[in-house]
Design an enzyme around this catalytic site. Sequence first.
Site, short mmCIF file in Angstrom:
data_model
loop_
_atom_site.label_atom_id
_atom_site.label_comp_id
_atom_site.label_asym_id
_atom_site.label_seq_id
_atom_site.Cartn_x
_atom_site.Cartn_y
_atom_site.Cartn_z
N ARG A 162 -2.19 6.25 7.20
CA ARG A 162 -1.82 6.54 5.71
C ARG A 162 -0.87 7.34 5.69
O ARG A 162 -2.46 7.49 5.44
CB ARG A 162 -1.05 4.66 5.56
CG ARG A 162 -1.46 3.12 6.18
CD ARG A 162 -1.57 2.11 4.84
NE ARG A 162 -2.71 1.96 5.60
CZ ARG A 162 -3.22 0.90 4.76
NH1 ARG A 162 -2.85 0.02 4.15
NH2 ARG A 162 -4.81 0.12 5.65
N HIS A 187 -7.12 -3.57 -2.94
CA HIS A 187 -8.47 -3.39 -2.88
C HIS A 187 -9.29 -4.20 -3.76
O HIS A 187 -10.35 -4.19 -3.95
CB HIS A 187 -9.12 -2.46 -2.21
CG HIS A 187 -8.64 -1.70 -1.13
ND1 HIS A 187 -7.80 -0.85 -0.78
CD2 HIS A 187 -8.44 -1.90 -0.08
CE1 HIS A 187 -7.73 0.25 0.15
NE2 HIS A 187 -8.03 -1.70 0.40
N ARG A 234 -7.38 -15.40 2.02
CA ARG A 234 -7.54 -13.57 1.80
C ARG A 234 -5.59 -13.52 1.42
O ARG A 234 -5.27 -13.64 2.63
CB ARG A 234 -8.22 -12.08 2.07
CG ARG A 234 -7.52 -11.04 1.76
CD ARG A 234 -7.86 -10.00 2.48
NE ARG A 234 -8.19 -8.35 1.68
CZ ARG A 234 -8.50 -7.53 2.05
NH1 ARG A 234 -9.68 -7.79 3.56
NH2 ARG A 234 -9.15 -6.80 1.92
N GLU A 257 -15.65 -9.05 0.35
CA GLU A 257 -14.36 -9.48 -0.38
C GLU A 257 -14.77 -10.78 0.48
O GLU A 257 -14.17 -11.86 -0.70
CB GLU A 257 -13.21 -8.95 0.06
CG GLU A 257 -12.96 -7.23 0.18
CD GLU A 257 -12.49 -6.20 1.12
OE1 GLU A 257 -13.09 -6.41 1.78
OE2 GLU A 257 -11.18 -6.13 0.96
N ASN A 259 -9.10 -15.05 6.81
CA ASN A 259 -7.99 -13.14 6.46
C ASN A 259 -7.70 -12.98 8.06
O ASN A 259 -7.88 -12.68 8.69
CB ASN A 259 -8.97 -12.15 6.27
CG ASN A 259 -8.28 -11.00 5.57
OD1 ASN A 259 -7.73 -11.03 5.77
ND2 ASN A 259 -9.15 -9.49 5.89
#
Length: 398
Positions: free
Chosen positions: A241, A181, A93, A379, A9
């Site tokens: 964010r 996600h 990913r 994940e 990732n």
Amino acid sequence: MAETVLVLNAGSSSIKFELFEIGPQDRLASLFAGQIEGIGVRPRLLARTRAGAVLAERTLPREEANDVEGAMAVVERFLDETLDAPPIAAGHRVVHGGPVFSAPVAIDEEVLATLETFVPLAPLHQPYNLALVRALRRSRPDLFQVACFDTAFHRGHPALADCFALPDWLWEEGVRRYGFHGLSYEYVAARLRELDPELAEKKVIVAHLGSGCSMCALRGGKSVESTMGFTALDGLPMGTRPGQLDPGVVLYLAAAKGMDPEAIQHFLYHDCGLKGLSGISNDLRVLLSSADPKAAFALEFFVYKIAQMTGWLAAALEGLDGFVFTAGIGENSPTIREAVAHRLRWLGMELDPHANAAHGPLVSTPASRVRVYVVPTDEELVIARHTLALLRRGGDRR
Ligand code: AMP
């Protein structure tokens, strides 16, 4: 030693990696996980087993990991030193599969070229994801590599959920609501099927609350709506964010404040959210332990938005049977879980304080109309499973 699968990732200044051992019936078990952070600035290699034993922890000369390619070479050397044989496949990913990819895909030049066209859709993530794929293709041209997408799990949404009220040509160009996600939601949906198969068939909202935050509406384990849209900026407020924002604010920043697109992008990704609102920190733990009223207000806002978005997703589902908390905040903060449940008490949601303090997995009371779970996400395991499955199928493309 058994064969292994490598999961990667890449971010703007880091590479995270995890190695999975392939056991009988292709069961995967994590051997260790690590990362190189501070690429190009002050690179450091850290690797630990899942149990926490440190395998490597060292600062690297800057020139050794000046970019993604250099950092990947460091990871490869570490793997060579640690393993008897190199991994048989690598799963990446990749944040954006665009409108094209609704499942993981074996990577070849054609796939890579298509993925490059999605860079404008995820300029802060996609270039680094793809740079890592290219670096590994140069150093290990024969290695089987797979791209697993954060968007893929949401590709079955109805058009109603995916479109904006904009002219059609923008939809054709790929300006749609994608949702992110997805690898986390895929893991949680599968785990819920094990924990509570009856509930998993019903209407469930999953709240992925970490440094990035989003929520997903699941019907029968399939995503039907997500709070994140075209980019990972939409929906819930996050560490840095803002989440849902009137586009007029962006126009104001440009017209009245003279900010160019790059400055606005940096502002929206790095200076807003809990950090911007509190003026204190993006880390929820810092805010929870602060006595400053601004920290308390930021937390109240965060919880308020989670409750509001629950109503929004429940409307998409036309009902609600279950709610799952996951990711750094969702898995670890009984305080936030209780505050969310309290705001949703009108839905008949009620938590058991002892079960909540113990992190579940079931945290609601028997009387609660909505069954509430805490499910730690994974994940990387989802990526490793997809990568191995595609390898076993001979790497066919979908
Ligand atoms: P993630 O991106 O899933 O790794 O989540 C990272 C975020 O989880 C951090 O920014 C923290 O704010 C939050 N977090 C981690 N541990 C805890 C905890 N024990 N209590 C509250 N928040 C936590």
